[in-house]
Design an enzyme around this catalytic site. Structure first.
Site, mmCIF file in Angstrom:
data_model
loop_
_atom_site.group_PDB
_atom_site.id
_atom_site.type_symbol
_atom_site.label_atom_id
_atom_site.label_comp_id
_atom_site.label_asym_id
_atom_site.label_seq_id
_atom_site.Cartn_x
_atom_site.Cartn_y
_atom_site.Cartn_z
ATOM 1 N N ARG A 144 63.414 10.182 -2.461
ATOM 2 C CA ARG A 144 63.429 8.596 -2.694
ATOM 3 C C ARG A 144 61.990 8.222 -2.706
ATOM 4 N NH1 ARG A 144 67.191 7.146 2.225
ATOM 5 N NH2 ARG A 144 65.843 8.630 3.224
ATOM 6 N N CYS B 245 60.336 5.026 3.666
ATOM 7 C CA CYS B 245 59.647 4.271 4.767
ATOM 8 C C CYS B 245 58.734 3.371 4.221
ATOM 9 C CB CYS B 245 59.174 4.872 6.024
ATOM 10 S SG CYS B 245 60.951 5.240 6.827
ATOM 11 N N PHE C 73 46.065 11.021 8.300
ATOM 12 C CA PHE C 73 46.233 10.102 7.365
ATOM 13 C C PHE C 73 45.313 9.572 6.461
ATOM 14 C CE2 PHE C 73 50.844 8.849 7.258
ATOM 15 C CZ PHE C 73 51.086 9.854 8.149
ATOM 16 N N LYS D 211 56.594 -1.821 14.688
ATOM 17 C CA LYS D 211 57.094 -0.864 13.543
ATOM 18 C C LYS D 211 56.672 -1.423 12.335
ATOM 19 C CE LYS D 211 59.149 2.207 11.467
ATOM 20 N NZ LYS D 211 59.948 3.216 11.421
HETATM 21 C C1 UDX Z 1 56.775 7.503 7.896
HETATM 22 C C2 UDX Z 1 56.212 7.325 9.318
HETATM 23 O O1 UDX Z 1 55.259 8.083 9.537
HETATM 24 C C3 UDX Z 1 57.271 7.386 10.511
HETATM 25 O O2 UDX Z 1 56.421 7.176 11.686
HETATM 26 C C4 UDX Z 1 58.264 6.205 10.232
HETATM 27 O O3 UDX Z 1 59.341 6.220 11.270
HETATM 28 C C5 UDX Z 1 59.000 6.501 8.949
HETATM 29 O O4 UDX Z 1 57.907 6.558 7.982
HETATM 30 P P1 UDX Z 1 57.456 9.499 6.620
HETATM 31 O O5 UDX Z 1 57.800 8.560 5.609
HETATM 32 O O6 UDX Z 1 58.856 10.517 6.858
HETATM 33 O O7 UDX Z 1 57.397 9.013 8.073
HETATM 34 O O8 UDX Z 1 56.397 10.506 6.136
HETATM 35 P P2 UDX Z 1 54.909 10.549 6.394
HETATM 36 O O9 UDX Z 1 54.380 11.890 7.114
HETATM 37 O O10 UDX Z 1 54.511 9.503 7.364
HETATM 38 O O11 UDX Z 1 54.439 10.376 5.010
HETATM 39 C C6 UDX Z 1 54.600 9.357 4.220
HETATM 40 C C7 UDX Z 1 54.040 9.750 2.731
HETATM 41 O O12 UDX Z 1 52.490 9.365 2.888
HETATM 42 C C8 UDX Z 1 54.331 10.993 2.033
HETATM 43 O O13 UDX Z 1 54.471 10.603 0.963
HETATM 44 C C9 UDX Z 1 52.788 11.622 2.349
HETATM 45 O O14 UDX Z 1 52.613 12.644 1.137
HETATM 46 C C10 UDX Z 1 51.926 10.475 2.369
HETATM 47 N N1 UDX Z 1 50.771 10.929 3.037
HETATM 48 C C11 UDX Z 1 50.508 11.068 4.338
HETATM 49 C C12 UDX Z 1 49.204 10.896 2.180
HETATM 50 O O15 UDX Z 1 49.324 10.756 1.061
HETATM 51 N N2 UDX Z 1 48.357 11.150 2.830
HETATM 52 C C13 UDX Z 1 48.282 11.325 4.106
HETATM 53 O O16 UDX Z 1 47.118 11.671 4.559
HETATM 54 C C14 UDX Z 1 49.505 11.245 4.945
#
Ligand code: UDX
Length: 429
Positions: free
Chosen positions: A327, A260, A249, A204
């Site tokens: 957050r 997270c 990503f 994780k």
């Molecule tokens: C994340 C993990 O993906 C998930 O598996 C875990 O259990 C909890 O944390 P979350 O925080 O809800 O989920 O959102 P996620 O979609 O992963 O995006 C996280 C951040 O990364 C966001 O601020 C998003 O804008 C940013 N991001 C994501 C980017 O800047 N570029 C990307 O290509 C993808």
């Protein structure tokens, strides 16, 4: 099966409602009586697509209920998931006091065999601590197991993610625990990876840190692209087409946020240091993320020269679309920096405004995107909500004082924007 969920936040509630929907009987518990009262009245304390319907349906059909009593959960459920928060301390170390508190409460109420599963994101070896703590407070010497089953739910698509996981990770230390969890996860199509508890905990933290690193990597490349005039969107496409890298990503932007990635990355770095292993790589990931925000502020300054007295329309406040969660949202740091420079902020977010009003002082909030842009010197895109992609840009231009758009999420085509008379800036292109 009879399931108990301790901690009815984002993870707990989605997990509880999801298991109920698969035909299990579930009690979701939280010691916040206000929250339980709200849930019993059919209200969800945060926004998550499809969750309201899922909770309502399963409550109505008698498979899902709510409680404030650990005793009730332990008496009822054979498998108990711990889904309480593990926030960061100042040092970056995860604060596990809520987990310890739950462990002692569970132990005191044990009357019969129970499988206790940690779902909250925890540092490696927490499962063993959990086991020792429960054993210590388990005066009647009742049999129990501890297992680790990390969640990978993303806010905004948590319900979808629950039912369609890429993999299910089971960290178990006994055949009995394994059998129970494999049975519980039988309805899922995803591959099940059975391992020991420490490896599951590691999976994780390592996964979230890796994803954060992937984002920081592409953001670093975006900074280089900007300097030389290359196009980060094409670069990401070219990189992502290599199956070893993958397309997901690789969206450059104003940095990652949420509850997270920032917290898990810090906790992972803290674990590395504790183990006498260099955390420089993980620290760089965080530094790049911080730089990405300040570079955005510089971009705004460069586009508008002086910020003092200028009105900036901010479109999007949540850390990502489809959530009201603010957050560690990059928008907060960016807005604070812009306000320090003397800019006036008028903001709009389709979902996060109630939470934003509590956090962002001195910001004016608008009813919709068009109203936010009225008489603005520039519009800043901070969250890639679909409704912003679909805006009538002609109308936007007519409403604004100056047609300047600074897009922190690359949602528009630079050519189209320029053709429509905008001075348009984006990330890494
Ligand atoms: C994340 C993990 O993906 C998930 O598996 C875990 O259990 C909890 O944390 P979350 O925080 O809800 O989920 O959102 P996620 O979609 O992963 O995006 C996280 C951040 O990364 C966001 O601020 C998003 O804008 C940013 N991001 C994501 C980017 O800047 N570029 C990307 O290509 C993808």
């Amino acid at each position: 099966m009879k399931i108990g969920i301790i901690g009815s936040g984002h993870v707990g509630l989605v997990t509880g409602a999801g298991f109920a929907d698969l035909g299990n009987e579930v009690i979701c518990m939280d010691d916040n009586a206000q929250k339980i009262k709200m849930l019993r009245r059919g209200r969800i304390p945060f926004y998550e697509p499809q969750l309201f319907e899922l909770v309502q349906k399963n409550e109505r059909e008698g498979r899902l209920s709510f409680s404030t009593s650990v005793h009730e959960v332990v008496r009822f459920a054979k498998i108990i998931f711990i889904c309480v928060g593990t926030p960061s301390r100042e040092s970056g170390e995860a604060d596990l006091s809520a987990i310890e508190h739950v462990a002692r409460a569970l132990a005191k109420n044990l009357e019969d065999y129970r499988l206790i599963v940690e779902k909250s994101t925890v540092p490696v070896e927490t499962g063993h601590q959990l086991y020792t703590t429960i054993k210590e407070s388990n005066r009647k010497k009742i049999a129990f197991d501890v297992a680790s089953n990390p969640e990978f739910l993303r806010e905004g698509s948590a319900v979808q993610d629950f039912f369609n996981p890429d993999r299910i990770v089971l960290g178990v230390e006994s055949a009995r625990a394994q059998k129970l969890l494999v049975e519980l996860y039988k309805p899922f199509k995803a591959p099940i990876l059975v391992t020991d508890m420490k490896s599951a905990e590691m999976i994780k933290h390592a996964s979230n840190s890796f994803l954060a690193a992937k984002i920081s990597f592409i953001n670093l490349v975006s900074q280089m692209c900007e300097e030389v005039g290359a196009d980060i969107v094409k670069v990401a496409e070219g990189m992502g087409s290599d199956r070893r890298i993958g397309k997901a990503f690789l969206n450059a932007g104003i940095g990652y946020g949420g509850f997270c990635f920032p917290k898990d990355l810090q906790a992972f770095a803290w674990i590395a240091e504790k183990l006498n292993i260099s955390s420089n790589f993980l620290k760089s990931v965080r530094e790049i993320n911080e730089t990405q925000k300040s570079k955005f502020v510089s971009k705004v300054k460069k586009a508008l020269w002086n910020l003092k007295g200028k009105t900036l329309c901010v479109l999007g406040l949540a850390f990502k679309p489809e959530t009201d969660d603010l957050r560690f949202a990059p928008s907060i740091d960016i807005i604070n920096q812009l306000r320090t420079e003397g800019a006036k902020i008028v903001a709009y977010d389709p979902c996060a405004m109630p939470s934003a009003k509590k956090v962002l002082k001195g910001v004016q909030f608008a009813k919709n995107a068009y109203e936010a842009c009225r008489r603005a010197d520039a519009a800043l895109i901070m969250t890639e909500w679909r409704e912003f992609r679909e805006l009538d840009i002609g109308r936007l231009k007519r409403l604004m004082k100056h047609p300047v758009v600074i897009d922190g999420r690359n949602i528009y085509d630079p050519l189209v924007m320029r053709r429509n008379g905008f001075r348009y800036y984006s990330i890494g292109r």
